[in-house]
Design a protein around this motif. Structure first.
Motif, PDB file in Angstrom:
ATOM      1  N   ASP A  16       0.863  -1.189   0.000  1.00  0.00           N
ATOM      2  CA  ASP A  16       0.000   0.000   0.000  1.00  0.00           C
ATOM      3  C   ASP A  16       0.895   1.233   0.000  1.00  0.00           C
ATOM      4  O   ASP A  16       1.214   1.784   1.058  1.00  0.00           O
ATOM      5  N   PRO A  17       1.338   1.695  -1.182  1.00  0.00           N
ATOM      6  CA  PRO A  17       2.266   2.829  -1.269  1.00  0.00           C
ATOM      7  C   PRO A  17       1.745   4.104  -0.605  1.00  0.00           C
ATOM      8  O   PRO A  17       2.522   4.827   0.023  1.00  0.00           O
ATOM      9  N   VAL A  18       0.448   4.376  -0.717  1.00  0.00           N
ATOM     10  CA  VAL A  18      -0.102   5.592  -0.119  1.00  0.00           C
ATOM     11  C   VAL A  18       0.007   5.527   1.405  1.00  0.00           C
ATOM     12  O   VAL A  18       0.440   6.473   2.053  1.00  0.00           O
ATOM     13  N   ALA A  19      -0.373   4.393   1.980  1.00  0.00           N
ATOM     14  CA  ALA A  19      -0.304   4.251   3.439  1.00  0.00           C
ATOM     15  C   ALA A  19       1.136   4.294   3.932  1.00  0.00           C
ATOM     16  O   ALA A  19       1.420   4.907   4.964  1.00  0.00           O
ATOM     17  N   LEU A  20       2.050   3.651   3.201  1.00  0.00           N
ATOM     18  CA  LEU A  20       3.447   3.664   3.635  1.00  0.00           C
ATOM     19  C   LEU A  20       4.015   5.080   3.544  1.00  0.00           C
ATOM     20  O   LEU A  20       4.719   5.531   4.452  1.00  0.00           O
ATOM     21  N   GLY A  21       3.708   5.804   2.481  1.00  0.00           N
ATOM     22  CA  GLY A  21       4.150   7.193   2.368  1.00  0.00           C
ATOM     23  C   GLY A  21       3.611   8.042   3.508  1.00  0.00           C
ATOM     24  O   GLY A  21       4.322   8.877   4.071  1.00  0.00           O
ATOM     25  N   ALA A  22       2.344   7.806   3.878  1.00  0.00           N
ATOM     26  CA  ALA A  22       1.735   8.538   4.992  1.00  0.00           C
ATOM     27  C   ALA A  22       2.439   8.206   6.306  1.00  0.00           C
ATOM     28  O   ALA A  22       2.631   9.075   7.155  1.00  0.00           O
ATOM     29  N   TRP A  23       2.844   6.948   6.500  1.00  0.00           N
ATOM     30  CA  TRP A  23       3.556   6.560   7.723  1.00  0.00           C
ATOM     31  C   TRP A  23       4.878   7.324   7.829  1.00  0.00           C
ATOM     32  O   TRP A  23       5.199   7.865   8.889  1.00  0.00           O
ATOM     33  N   TYR A  24       5.632   7.391   6.751  1.00  0.00           N
ATOM     34  CA  TYR A  24       6.901   8.120   6.780  1.00  0.00           C
ATOM     35  C   TYR A  24       6.668   9.613   7.042  1.00  0.00           C
ATOM     36  O   TYR A  24       7.441  10.255   7.748  1.00  0.00           O
ATOM     37  N   ARG A  25       5.593  10.158   6.497  1.00  0.00           N
ATOM     38  CA  ARG A  25       5.267  11.567   6.739  1.00  0.00           C
ATOM     39  C   ARG A  25       4.835  11.775   8.191  1.00  0.00           C
ATOM     40  O   ARG A  25       5.353  12.655   8.881  1.00  0.00           O
ATOM     41  N   ASP A  26       3.889  10.957   8.667  1.00  0.00           N
ATOM     42  CA  ASP A  26       3.289  11.166   9.978  1.00  0.00           C
ATOM     43  C   ASP A  26       4.191  10.752  11.138  1.00  0.00           C
ATOM     44  O   ASP A  26       4.142  11.355  12.207  1.00  0.00           O
ATOM     45  N   CYS A  27       4.996   9.719  10.942  1.00  0.00           N
ATOM     46  CA  CYS A  27       5.833   9.220  12.039  1.00  0.00           C
ATOM     47  C   CYS A  27       7.241   9.803  12.040  1.00  0.00           C
ATOM     48  O   CYS A  27       7.828  10.006  13.104  1.00  0.00           O
ATOM     49  N   LEU A  28       7.795  10.051  10.866  1.00  0.00           N
ATOM     50  CA  LEU A  28       9.175  10.548  10.785  1.00  0.00           C
ATOM     51  C   LEU A  28       9.264  11.994  10.308  1.00  0.00           C
ATOM     52  O   LEU A  28      10.352  12.566  10.281  1.00  0.00           O
ATOM     53  N   LEU A  30       8.791  13.097   7.265  1.00  0.00           N
ATOM     54  CA  LEU A  30       9.352  13.168   5.924  1.00  0.00           C
ATOM     55  C   LEU A  30       8.272  13.738   4.995  1.00  0.00           C
ATOM     56  O   LEU A  30       7.409  13.020   4.519  1.00  0.00           O
ATOM     57  N   ASP A  31       8.323  15.040   4.775  1.00  0.00           N
ATOM     58  CA  ASP A  31       7.302  15.748   4.009  1.00  0.00           C
ATOM     59  C   ASP A  31       7.656  15.829   2.534  1.00  0.00           C
ATOM     60  O   ASP A  31       8.069  16.871   2.032  1.00  0.00           O
ATOM     61  N   ALA A  32       7.493  14.733   1.823  1.00  0.00           N
ATOM     62  CA  ALA A  32       7.727  14.718   0.385  1.00  0.00           C
ATOM     63  C   ALA A  32       6.495  15.289  -0.318  1.00  0.00           C
ATOM     64  O   ALA A  32       5.373  15.161   0.169  1.00  0.00           O
ATOM     65  N   ASP A  33       6.710  15.909  -1.478  1.00  0.00           N
ATOM     66  CA  ASP A  33       5.574  16.437  -2.229  1.00  0.00           C
ATOM     67  C   ASP A  33       4.908  15.327  -3.050  1.00  0.00           C
ATOM     68  O   ASP A  33       5.273  14.156  -2.930  1.00  0.00           O
ATOM     69  N   GLU A  34       3.960  15.682  -3.898  1.00  0.00           N
ATOM     70  CA  GLU A  34       3.208  14.682  -4.660  1.00  0.00           C
ATOM     71  C   GLU A  34       4.079  13.894  -5.629  1.00  0.00           C
ATOM     72  O   GLU A  34       3.713  12.816  -6.082  1.00  0.00           O
ATOM     73  N   ASN A  35       5.273  14.408  -5.944  1.00  0.00           N
ATOM     74  CA  ASN A  35       6.214  13.704  -6.818  1.00  0.00           C
ATOM     75  C   ASN A  35       7.280  12.944  -6.032  1.00  0.00           C
ATOM     76  O   ASN A  35       8.193  12.374  -6.617  1.00  0.00           O
ATOM     77  N   GLY A  36       7.194  12.985  -4.707  1.00  0.00           N
ATOM     78  CA  GLY A  36       8.188  12.318  -3.873  1.00  0.00           C
ATOM     79  C   GLY A  36       9.399  13.170  -3.572  1.00  0.00           C
ATOM     80  O   GLY A  36      10.343  12.702  -2.945  1.00  0.00           O
ATOM     81  N   GLY A  98      28.273   8.511  16.850  1.00  0.00           N
ATOM     82  CA  GLY A  98      26.958   8.945  17.292  1.00  0.00           C
ATOM     83  C   GLY A  98      26.139   7.823  17.887  1.00  0.00           C
ATOM     84  O   GLY A  98      26.666   6.790  18.282  1.00  0.00           O
ATOM     85  N   ARG A  99      24.831   8.032  17.946  1.00  0.00           N
ATOM     86  CA  ARG A  99      23.904   7.081  18.544  1.00  0.00           C
ATOM     87  C   ARG A  99      22.937   6.583  17.478  1.00  0.00           C
ATOM     88  O   ARG A  99      22.539   7.331  16.585  1.00  0.00           O
ATOM     89  N   PHE A 100      22.518   5.325  17.623  1.00  0.00           N
ATOM     90  CA  PHE A 100      21.655   4.684  16.655  1.00  0.00           C
ATOM     91  C   PHE A 100      20.453   4.037  17.333  1.00  0.00           C
ATOM     92  O   PHE A 100      20.569   3.500  18.426  1.00  0.00           O
ATOM     93  N   GLY A 101      19.330   4.081  16.655  1.00  0.00           N
ATOM     94  CA  GLY A 101      18.120   3.389  17.065  1.00  0.00           C
ATOM     95  C   GLY A 101      17.433   2.878  15.809  1.00  0.00           C
ATOM     96  O   GLY A 101      17.801   3.272  14.692  1.00  0.00           O
ATOM     97  N   TRP A 102      16.431   2.025  15.976  1.00  0.00           N
ATOM     98  CA  TRP A 102      15.789   1.402  14.817  1.00  0.00           C
ATOM     99  C   TRP A 102      14.282   1.351  14.988  1.00  0.00           C
ATOM    100  O   TRP A 102      13.784   1.186  16.098  1.00  0.00           O
ATOM    101  N   VAL A 103      13.599   1.463  13.869  1.00  0.00           N
ATOM    102  CA  VAL A 103      12.149   1.311  13.804  1.00  0.00           C
ATOM    103  C   VAL A 103      11.855   0.452  12.576  1.00  0.00           C
ATOM    104  O   VAL A 103      12.610   0.485  11.595  1.00  0.00           O
ATOM    105  N   THR A 104      10.803  -0.320  12.654  1.00  0.00           N
ATOM    106  CA  THR A 104      10.366  -1.109  11.504  1.00  0.00           C
ATOM    107  C   THR A 104       9.077  -0.494  10.981  1.00  0.00           C
ATOM    108  O   THR A 104       8.126  -0.289  11.747  1.00  0.00           O
ATOM    109  N   ASP A 105       9.072  -0.165   9.686  1.00  0.00           N
ATOM    110  CA  ASP A 105       7.885   0.472   9.104  1.00  0.00           C
ATOM    111  C   ASP A 105       6.759  -0.552   8.941  1.00  0.00           C
ATOM    112  O   ASP A 105       6.975  -1.754   9.132  1.00  0.00           O
ATOM    113  N   PRO A 106       5.560  -0.107   8.610  1.00  0.00           N
ATOM    114  CA  PRO A 106       4.419  -1.029   8.516  1.00  0.00           C
ATOM    115  C   PRO A 106       4.561  -2.123   7.458  1.00  0.00           C
ATOM    116  O   PRO A 106       3.839  -3.112   7.505  1.00  0.00           O
ATOM    117  N   GLU A 107       5.503  -1.974   6.521  1.00  0.00           N
ATOM    118  CA  GLU A 107       5.723  -2.992   5.491  1.00  0.00           C
ATOM    119  C   GLU A 107       6.852  -3.955   5.873  1.00  0.00           C
ATOM    120  O   GLU A 107       7.234  -4.814   5.101  1.00  0.00           O
TER     121      GLU A 107
END
Length: 117
Positions: A16-28, A30-36, A98-107
């Motif tokens: 689900d590309p739309v949902a995954l793009g929304a996750w990156y925008r809403d959680c991280l 990452l405000d990409a425009d309509e062209n990415g 530096g410091r590192f942490g990890w998250v797993t996206d919905p996909e």
């Protein structure tokens, strides 16, 4: 010899590309425009290869891992947890790096977050 100038894009397959793009925008944030298109902040980018049997990326099926620079790792991880994201329990500190942490996206893609030293 011609050389590359920088990373021009990073592309992810998604059920689900739309949902995954929304996750990156809403959680991280990452405000990409309509062209990415997304204007990242100035800073270094690491290009590194790993052995094919590494567990660092999480699942062996994941062939590459996206790494995002963050200003405050603890605040970012708390923000992700508050949104119900799958955040790894531990972090890693590397002197001078530096410091590192990890998250797993919905996909199921493991993403690294890096607060440079």
């Amino acid at each position: 010899m011609e050389r590359v100038l920088g990373i021009g894009g990073y592309f992810l397959r998604a059920a689900d590309p739309v949902a995954l793009g929304a996750w990156y925008r809403d959680c991280l944030g990452l405000d990409a425009d309509e062209n990415g298109l997304w204007q990242q902040g100035a800073g270094v980018t690491v290009f590194a290869t790993f052995p094919s049997d590494t567990d660092y990326f999480g699942s062996r099926a994941q062939q590459a891992m996206l790494n995002f620079r963050v200003r405050d790792l603890d605040a970012m991880l708390a923000q992700l947890r508050a949104k119900g994201a799958d955040v790894a329990a531990g972090t890693q500190d590397m002197d001078g790096i530096g410091r590192f942490g990890w998250v797993t996206d919905p996909e199921g893609n493991r993403v690294e977050l890096w607060q440079p030293a």
